[in-house]
Design a protein around this motif. Structure first.
Motif, mmCIF file in Angstrom:
data_model
loop_
_atom_site.group_PDB
_atom_site.id
_atom_site.type_symbol
_atom_site.label_atom_id
_atom_site.label_comp_id
_atom_site.label_asym_id
_atom_site.label_seq_id
_atom_site.Cartn_x
_atom_site.Cartn_y
_atom_site.Cartn_z
ATOM 1 N N UNK A 236 0.793 -1.228 0.000
ATOM 2 C CA UNK A 236 0.000 0.000 0.000
ATOM 3 C C UNK A 236 0.820 1.269 0.000
ATOM 4 N N UNK A 237 0.362 2.219 0.796
ATOM 5 C CA UNK A 237 0.960 3.563 0.812
ATOM 6 C C UNK A 237 2.325 3.591 1.490
ATOM 7 N N UNK A 238 2.731 2.485 2.093
ATOM 8 C CA UNK A 238 4.036 2.462 2.770
ATOM 9 C C UNK A 238 5.172 2.787 1.796
ATOM 10 N N UNK A 239 4.986 2.436 0.520
ATOM 11 C CA UNK A 239 6.052 2.645 -0.459
ATOM 12 C C UNK A 239 5.774 3.805 -1.404
ATOM 13 N N UNK A 240 4.853 4.678 -1.061
ATOM 14 C CA UNK A 240 4.605 5.860 -1.891
ATOM 15 C C UNK A 240 5.757 6.855 -1.724
ATOM 16 N N UNK A 241 5.879 7.750 -2.698
ATOM 17 C CA UNK A 241 6.961 8.758 -2.652
ATOM 18 C C UNK A 241 6.933 9.558 -1.349
ATOM 19 N N UNK A 242 5.723 9.839 -0.856
ATOM 20 C CA UNK A 242 5.588 10.644 0.370
ATOM 21 C C UNK A 242 6.254 9.972 1.565
ATOM 22 N N UNK A 263 20.991 0.221 -3.971
ATOM 23 C CA UNK A 263 20.241 -0.472 -5.018
ATOM 24 C C UNK A 263 18.764 -0.570 -4.658
ATOM 25 N N UNK A 264 18.501 -0.944 -3.407
ATOM 26 C CA UNK A 264 17.117 -1.079 -2.963
ATOM 27 C C UNK A 264 16.383 0.252 -2.977
ATOM 28 N N UNK A 265 17.024 1.290 -2.464
ATOM 29 C CA UNK A 265 16.390 2.612 -2.395
ATOM 30 C C UNK A 265 16.124 3.169 -3.794
ATOM 31 N N UNK A 266 17.131 3.091 -4.662
ATOM 32 C CA UNK A 266 16.961 3.596 -6.031
ATOM 33 C C UNK A 266 15.913 2.786 -6.773
ATOM 34 N N UNK A 268 13.316 1.119 -5.507
ATOM 35 C CA UNK A 268 11.952 1.418 -5.046
ATOM 36 C C UNK A 268 11.498 2.794 -5.524
ATOM 37 N N UNK A 269 12.404 3.763 -5.512
ATOM 38 C CA UNK A 269 12.026 5.102 -5.991
ATOM 39 C C UNK A 269 11.725 5.084 -7.490
ATOM 40 N N UNK A 270 12.493 4.278 -8.220
ATOM 41 C CA UNK A 270 12.239 4.142 -9.653
ATOM 42 C C UNK A 270 10.897 3.446 -9.892
#
Length: 456
Positions: A236-242, A263-266, A268-270
């Protein structure tokens, strides 16, 4: 011969005779129990089977295989008040199998089955249920299969994070693992479907075994497709940009040299299209500096597209494709390249990259829809007669149909798209008037494929 010797010999003979009798009893009881269990006559199988389990626990792993089937059958029919006792017995039986036949009991299967049994029947705490799944995944990932179990594993972690017992980073890390696992299983099933469908289309009749494999692959593919959607919904919203931007901004200074974290952070943001935030550039820059790789090249390509530097982006994406070893990620890169060529109107090049993506990930139904779209939009340019121009829509419809078969999440969209294309193809009257029924039409220009006219 003295009395002591005679007594010793007698004792040995009597003991051997008793041991032989016990072995014979085990074999006889097991034979009776197994024969009844094979035909699912569990009422007759229960007494001898449970006796073998109690008195001859090391006789055969079949005791526990049939015992589990028997208890699961009882569980389905049991009243609410009887279910708890049956579940307890099933859990004991499963542990006995692990105790007596560890070499014939896969840890991934055992612990995930145990976790699912506990979860379904509210046995133990959520921490204990999660622990079983975690053992399965960390100790024997290869044998941790089954769409439902994968979803339950992730769902429990999210619930524990909501309760403050796990952190959000753990949720993200497991999401990446689980999502990759689902995509791997999807690709395996889609490959089976693609190969057997191609065999059918070539006119070869499938054997009963192949037809069963095709059916089962379709069932499993649909199950994994539903689980993928469920996992995304659970995240859900846990991984939204906000949420991602402030989380990773706060962690960046501490983690900027941690390649796995970058790698993980980039990634997920991608994946959540947070590439407009300046943090994404910082992540990519740090990643490429720490370890130039397929991933960093891919992200640099995304940034180049953002800056409208298409040629630079294609260079980075091609570098990424060459370096990438993960099939699903390589497919993503090829798909991105195909999208660039499609946007430029280079349909032949776009199709070749969509097909490269499909070779790496057969379940990528979106690629089939893109090819269908390009073919349909070229109908007027790739036929030499009015009939042949409209016949192009049959080929487009065939590609749309493939999308629905290999990616169940696209089934409705694919069906509607296919119906729309077929409505634009020649009618039965057209086929009759042109005497084209059953004939094959070679389509020209960039398409270069053939399509068979339906028979009347």
């Amino acid at each position: 011969m003295n009395t002591k010797v005679l007594l010793a010999i007698a004792g040995f003979v009597l003991g051997a005779s008793t041991m032989k009798g016990q072995a014979t009893d085990c074999a006889t009881l097991a034979s009776i129990a197994y024969e009844h269990a094979k035909v699912k006559n569990y009422a007759a199988a229960e007494e001898p089977l449970m006796k073998v389990r109690k008195e001859c626990p090391t006789y055969s792993v079949a005791t526990y295989q049939f015992g589990a089937k028997l208890l699961k059958a009882k569980l389905k029919k049991a009243s609410a008040q009887d279910k708890s006792a049956i579940v307890n017995d099933l859990m004991v039986l499963m542990n006995e199998r692990m105790q007596y036949f560890p070499e014939k009991t896969k840890k991934g299967t055992f612990h995930s089955d145990m976790g699912q049994l506990m979860y379904d029947n509210k046995k133990g705490t959520k921490e204990e249920q999660y622990a079983e799944f975690h053992k399965a995944y960390t100790e024997d990932k290869a044998h941790f299969t089954g769409a439902k179990k994968i979803y339950t594993y992730f769902s429990l972690l999210v619930d524990l994070q909501d309760a403050g017992k796990k952190n959000l980073q753990e949720v993200f890390e497991l999401y990446d693992e689980v999502y990759a696992k689902i995509e791997l299983e999807e690709s395996k099933k889609a490959k089976v479907i693609a190969e057997l469908e191609a065999k059918k289309e070539s006119g070869v009749e499938l054997s009963k075994k192949e037809a069963r494999s095709l059916k089962n692959a379709g069932i499993n593919l649909r199950a994994y497709s539903k689980v993928k959607a469920g996992v995304n919904q659970k995240l859900g919203a846990r991984a939204d940009c906000a949420n991602l931007v402030p989380l990773y901004t706060g962690q960046f200074e501490e983690k900027k040299n941690d390649i796995k974290w970058l790698k993980g952070a980039a990634g997920r943001m991608s994946g959540k299209e947070c590439t407009e935030d300046p943090l994404f550039f910082k992540l990519v820059e740090a990643l490429h500096k720490a370890e130039p790789s397929a991933k960093s090249a891919y992200y640099l390509g995304l940034l180049a597209i953002k800056d409208k530097k298409t040629t630079v982006a294609l260079d980075y994406f091609n570098q990424s494709a060459e370096l990438e070893t993960n099939a699903s990620d390589k497919a993503k890169v090829y798909f991105k390249i195909a999208e660039i060529f499609k946007k430029k109107g280079s349909y032949g090049k776009a199709r070749s990259y969509y097909k490269k993506a499909l070779k790496e990930k057969p379940s990528l139904g979106t690629a089939y829809l893109r090819i269908a779209s390009m073919i349909a939009s070229s109908a007027n340019n790739c036929g030499d007669t009015v009939f042949n121009k409209r016949a192009v829509y049959w080929l487009a419809a065939n590609y749309a149909d493939k999308a629905g078969r290999l990616d169940p999440s696209l089934k409705t969209t694919a069906r509607k798209t296919s119906a729309n294309y077929r409505a634009k193809a020649p009618t039965k009257t057209d086929i009759f008037n042109e005497t084209m029924a059953g004939k094959t039409i070679k389509i020209g220009c960039w398409i270069g494929e053939s399509v068979k006219v339906p028979t009347l």
